[in-house]
Design an enzyme around this catalytic site. Structure first.
Site, PDB file in Angstrom:
ATOM      1  N   GLU A 229      21.147 -49.485  24.162  1.00 47.88           N
ATOM      2  CA  GLU A 229      22.050 -48.852  25.128  1.00 47.88           C
ATOM      3  C   GLU A 229      21.581 -48.886  26.588  1.00 47.88           C
ATOM      4  O   GLU A 229      21.526 -47.869  27.252  1.00 47.88           O
ATOM      5  CB  GLU A 229      22.298 -47.392  24.725  1.00 47.88           C
ATOM      6  CG  GLU A 229      22.980 -47.258  23.390  1.00 47.88           C
ATOM      7  CD  GLU A 229      23.316 -45.812  23.057  1.00 47.88           C
ATOM      8  OE1 GLU A 229      24.495 -45.563  22.750  1.00 47.88           O
ATOM      9  OE2 GLU A 229      22.423 -44.951  23.073  1.00 47.88           O
TER      10      GLU A 229
HETATM   11  C1  ACM Z   1      21.183 -45.553  18.951  1.00 48.22           C
HETATM   12  O1  ACM Z   1      21.895 -44.834  18.235  1.00 48.22           O
HETATM   13  N1  ACM Z   1      21.433 -45.659  20.227  1.00 48.22           N
HETATM   14  C2  ACM Z   1      20.082 -46.297  18.407  1.00 48.22           C
END
Ligand code: ACM
Length: 685
Positions: free
Chosen positions: A312
Site C-alpha cells: 500500500e
Molecule cells: C495489508 O493488508 N495491507 C497487508
C-alpha cells in the site's frame, strides 16, 4: 453393540457431523479404539530418548495444563518410566533455530493401560502433547482419554498468526497467552507486525530515535523481544518480524525525517488508513541506514525469514518530489511500481547480505524479482497462484483476515490451494507453503484481542494442518466449541472478557437487567469487512476507548448460529416437529420480552442506550417470528400483505445499526418464508 461402535469408530478417518473426539485440528489419521485411559492423581508422564531442557519445560507445562483442565493435583511428576501413564519418546534434536519444513509428525497411542507418544524430534512431541490434552474430558467415570491411535503430520509447513502490535500495542502477557493458544492448535509461525504508521515497537540500539520518536513510549526492548522469541521456541513457533517499508512507515520517519520522500516533520499517526509518507528510494543514505538496521534486527530475530512489508504505497509523496521524478527518468523507471521494485530489490540484497530471506506482501511480486523471496498474498489467491507458476514460494492471508469479523465457517472454506491454486501442478502447489491469519489491530486492545483471534483461528489452524478433505462445517463447529473452552485453560480470555466488558457497560444493573443486556448482545455481531470504518461518526484513533457494545460483541454469535440451525432443521422437516416448534417459541418469547427488561438500563448507561435501537429490533422481529409459528401451527398461511410487511421490518432490522448486526433477522425471515403462502410449511405447499 460395543463391538459395532468400535468398528464404526475405527473406520472413520474423517470427523463426522457428530464427532466422538474433540480434536482440532483434526489429525491426518485417527483410529478410535475401545475403552479409555483413566486420568487420576497417579497420572505421570516420562520422557525417553533424546532429552533437552525444552522438553522438560514442555512436560511441566503439560502437567500444569492437565491440572487446570481437570482440577486434579498430581502426586508424582515424572520419574520411573515403568510407572508412567504417558511415555514420550523423542528420537533426536530439532534444528537449533526452527526451520520451515521441519518434521512435526508424531504418533499417539492411547489404551486403557497407558499412552505412548513418539516423535522424530521435539516439535512432534509438542504437537502430540496438545493432542493428548484435547483428548482428556470428563466422563461418567471421572476424567479420561479415549483409546485412540493417531498418526499425524501437518499439510502445510507455514501455519501462522500475524499480530499487529503497531496500531494498538500488544502487552507482553497478552502476546504470550496468544502464543500458548497458537501452540494449542499447532500453528508454527508468529508473524510480528511490529512497525507501522502508528508505532515503531522494536528497540533499536543503533537507531534509538526509531522507538524514541516513533512509539510514544510503547515498544519492546531487545531483552523483551528475546524473551518472546525464547517463549515461542519453547512452543515450536518461529517468530518472523515485519518491518513495513517503504510505505506504512510514518513511525520510522518521526525520528529520521531525512529518509522521507517529502518534507517533515513527522509524528506517529493515531488514526487508520493508507498514509502518504514513504521512504525515499532514491536516497543512498537510506540504504546505508537500512543496512545497519536490518543487520541489527537480523541478529535479534533468529528466523531465516525477514518480512519487509511493501504494501500500500500510494505514491503521492514520490509524485510530489521533483528529485524522485528525475531519478525515475534517469533510471528508466516508468511507474511508481517500478520505483518500488527498485527499492525492494535493494532491500532484498541487504536482507540476503545479513543471512536472511525476504518475505513481503503481494506488492513485492514483480517481474524479475529474485526467486528466493516469499510472496505473502493479502489481495487474493490469484497472485499466489501466479507466483507459484513463476517459481516463487508464497503464503495466503487473503480470506484469513480475522479483523473483518467473518464467521469461522467462511474462513474455514478458504483453502491455500483453492481458487487458481487448485489448477497448479503438484510441483507448483508445493510452493504454496501455507497461510496466516492476520489480526490487524485497529479495533483490538489487550482486553478484546483474544476474542477477535479465538476461537475462529482454531478453525483456520485446522485448514492449515488437516487433510484438505476435512471440510465438514457441522463437525468443525461442534469441535470448535470444545476447543474454545479448552483454549481458555492456556490463559486466553476470549470467553471471560465478555462478562467483564458487559459488566462495565451495565454498571450497577439488576440481575434481570444484566441478563437482558447479555441476551441482546449474545445475538449481535460487529459489522463486517471495513463497514465500521465507513460508518464511524467520529474519527477513530488508537486513543479511542474500545468499550462499546461493538467492541464487546463476539465476531460470531453462537446463540444465533444455534437458532439458525434449529430453524433450518424445523423448516426442512416441513415444520411438523412440534417439540422443535415449542423450542423455537421459547427462544422468540424471550427475545420479544427482552426490550422491556432492558429499557431501564438504557436510561442509566450511554453504552446501553446506543443499542436501544438493536433491542427494539430484536423484540419486533421476535414478534414476527412468533406470528409465523402461529400461522404454521394453525395450518394457515401468512397473507401476501403480512409477508410483505414482515419482510420489510426484518430487512430494516437486518441493517447495521450502532455498527452492529442483528443476526437472527435473516433466520426469522426463513420462518416467514416458510409460513407464507406457497412456503415450505403451508397447506398449499
Ligand atoms: C495489508 O493488508 N495491507 C497487508
Amino acid at each position: 453393540m460395543l463391538l459395532i461402535l468400535g468398528l464404526l469408530g475405527g473406520a472413520s478417518a474423517q470427523p463426522q457431523a457428530a464427532p466422538t473426539l474433540n480434536l482440532m485440528p483434526w489429525p491426518a489419521n485417527v483410529q478410535q479404539g475401545s475403552g479409555a485411559l483413566k486420568i487420576d492423581e497417579s497420572f505421570r508422564v516420562t520422557f525417553t530418548g533424546h532429552t533437552e531442557s525444552r522438553l522438560d519445560r514442555a512436560g511441566q507445562r503439560f502437567m500444569e495444563r492437565l491440572h487446570k483442565q481437570t482440577g486434579i493435583l498430581f502426586t508424582n511428576l515424572g520419574g520411573d518410566t515403568a510407572k508412567a501413564t504417558l511415555v514420550v519418546h523423542t528420537d533426536k534434536a530439532s534444528k537449533q533455530i526452527q526451520e520451515l519444513g521441519e518434521d512435526e509428525s508424531y504418533t499417539l497411542e492411547v489404551t486403557p493401560q497407558g499412552a505412548k507418544l513418539n516423535a522424530a524430534n521435539p516439535l512432534g512431541v509438542l504437537r502430540g502433547l496438545q493432542t493428548f490434552l484435547q483428548l482428556v474430558d470428563v466422563s461418567p467415570d471421572g476424567f479420561e482419554a479415549p483409546a485412540v491411535s493417531i498418526k499425524d503430520q501437518p499439510r502445510f509447513p507455514w501455519r501462522g498468526l500475524m499480530i499487529d502490535s503497531s496500531r494498538h500495542f500488544t502487552p507482553l502477557d497478552v502476546l504470550k497467552r496468544n502464543l500458548d493458544g497458537m501452540e494449542a492448535v499447532k500453528l508454527n509461525v508468529f508473524h510480528w507486525h511490529i512497525s507501522d504508521n502508528q508505532g515503531f515497537r522494536a528497540e533499536s540500539k543503533k537507531f534509538p530515535k526509531l522507538q524514541g520518536a516513533g512509539s510514544e513510549g510503547m515498544y519492546y526492548t531487545q531483552e523483551e523481544i528475546r524473551d518472546v522469541i525464547a517463549y515461542a521456541r519453547d512452543r515450536g513457533l518461529r517468530v518472523v518480524p515485519e518491518f513495513d517499508m517503504p510505505g506504512h512507515s510514518t513511525s520510522w520517519l518521526a525520528g529520521y525525517p531525512e529518509f522521507a520522500s517529502g518534507p517533515g516533520p513527522f509524528s506517529v499517526d493515531q488514526g487508520w488508513g493508507v498514509m502518504d509518507p514513504a521512504m525515499d528510494p532514491t536516497n543512498e543514505k537510506l540504504y546505508k541506514f537500512l543496512d545497519g538496521f536490518i543487520g541489527e534486527m537480523a541478529k535479534l530475530f533468529p528466523d531465516h525469514y525477514f518480512h519487509i512489508g511493501g504494501d500500500e504505497v500510494n505514491g503521492k509523496a514520490w509524485d510530489a518530489n521533483p528529485k524522485i521524478q528525475e531519478f525515475k527518468k534517469a533510471h528508466n523507471l516508468k511507474t511508481n511500481e517500478e520505483l518500488q521494485a527498485y527499492f525492494s530489490g535493494r532491500v532484498q540484497k541487504l536482507v540476503n547480505k545479513h543471512g536472511k530471506a525476504t518475505i513481503g506482501w503481494d506488492e513485492i511480486f514483480v517481474s524479475g524479482a529474485p526467486k528466493d523471496i516469499v510472496i505473502h498474498s493479502w489481495r487474493g489467491p490469484k497472485s499466489l497462484a501466479a507466483a507459484a507458476k513463476q517459481g516463487y514460494q508464497g503464503i495466503l492471508s487473503n480470506g484469513y483476515y480475522i479483523d473483518l469479523m467473518w464467521s469461522a465457517a467462511r474462513h474455514y472454506a478458504v483453502d491455500p490451494l483453492g481458487g487458481d491454486a487448485a489448477a497448479l501442478s503438484p510441483e507448483e502447489q508445493k510452493r504454496v507453503l501455507g497461510g496466516e491469519a492476520t489480526m490487524w489491530s485497529e479495533y483490538v486492545n489487550w482486553e478484546n484481542i483474544d476474542s477477535r483471534i479465538w476461537p475462529r483461528t482454531a478453525a483456520i489452524a485446522e485448514r492449515f494442518w488437516s487433510p484438505q478433505s476435512v471440510t465438514d462445517v457441522n463437525s468443525m463447529y461442534s469441535r470448535l466449541e470444545d476447543a474454545s473452552q479448552k483454549l481458555e485453560w492456556t490463559g486466553l480470555t476470549h470467553k471471560t472478557y465478555y462478562r467483564k466488558m458487559l459488566q462495565r457497560i451495565a454498571g450497577a444493573a439488576t440481575a434481570d437487567e444484566f441478563s437482558a443486556l447479555k441476551t441482546l448482545v449474545d445475538v449481535l455481531e460487529p459489522v463486517k469487512n471495513y463497514t465500521r470504518e465507513e460508518t464511524a461518526t467520529y474519527h477513530p484513533t488508537n486513543f479511542t476507548p474500545l468499550n462499546r457494545v461493538v467492541d464487546t460483541a463476539s465476531p460470531e454469535s453462537d446463540v444465533a448460529r444455534h437458532f439458525d440451525n434449529a430453524v433450518t432443521a424445523f423448516v426442512s422437516g416441513s415444520c411438523k416437529d412440534t417439540a422443535a416448534s415449542a423450542h423455537l417459541r421459547t427462544w422468540l418469547l424471550k427475545w420479544q420480552a427482552n426490550d422491556a427488561a432492558l429499557q431501564p438500563l438504557e436510561q442509566r448507561s450511554s453504552f446501553v442506550k446506543e443499542v436501544a435501537i438493536n433491542s427494539q429490533d430484536l423484540s419486533a422481529i421476535a414478534g414476527i417470528g412468533l406470528a409465523a409459528l402461529d400461522a404454521i401451527a394453525k395450518g394457515t398461511s401468512l397473507t401476501d400483505e403480512e409477508k410483505t410487511q414482515a419482510t420489510a421490518r426484518i430487512a430494516d432490522a437486518n441493517k447495521g445499526k450502532a455498527q452492529l448486526l442483528l443476526i437472527p433477522a435473516a433466520t426469522i425471515q426463513k420462518l416467514v418464508d416458510a409460513a407464507a403462502s406457497g412456503g415450505a410449511c403451508t397447506a398449499k405447499n
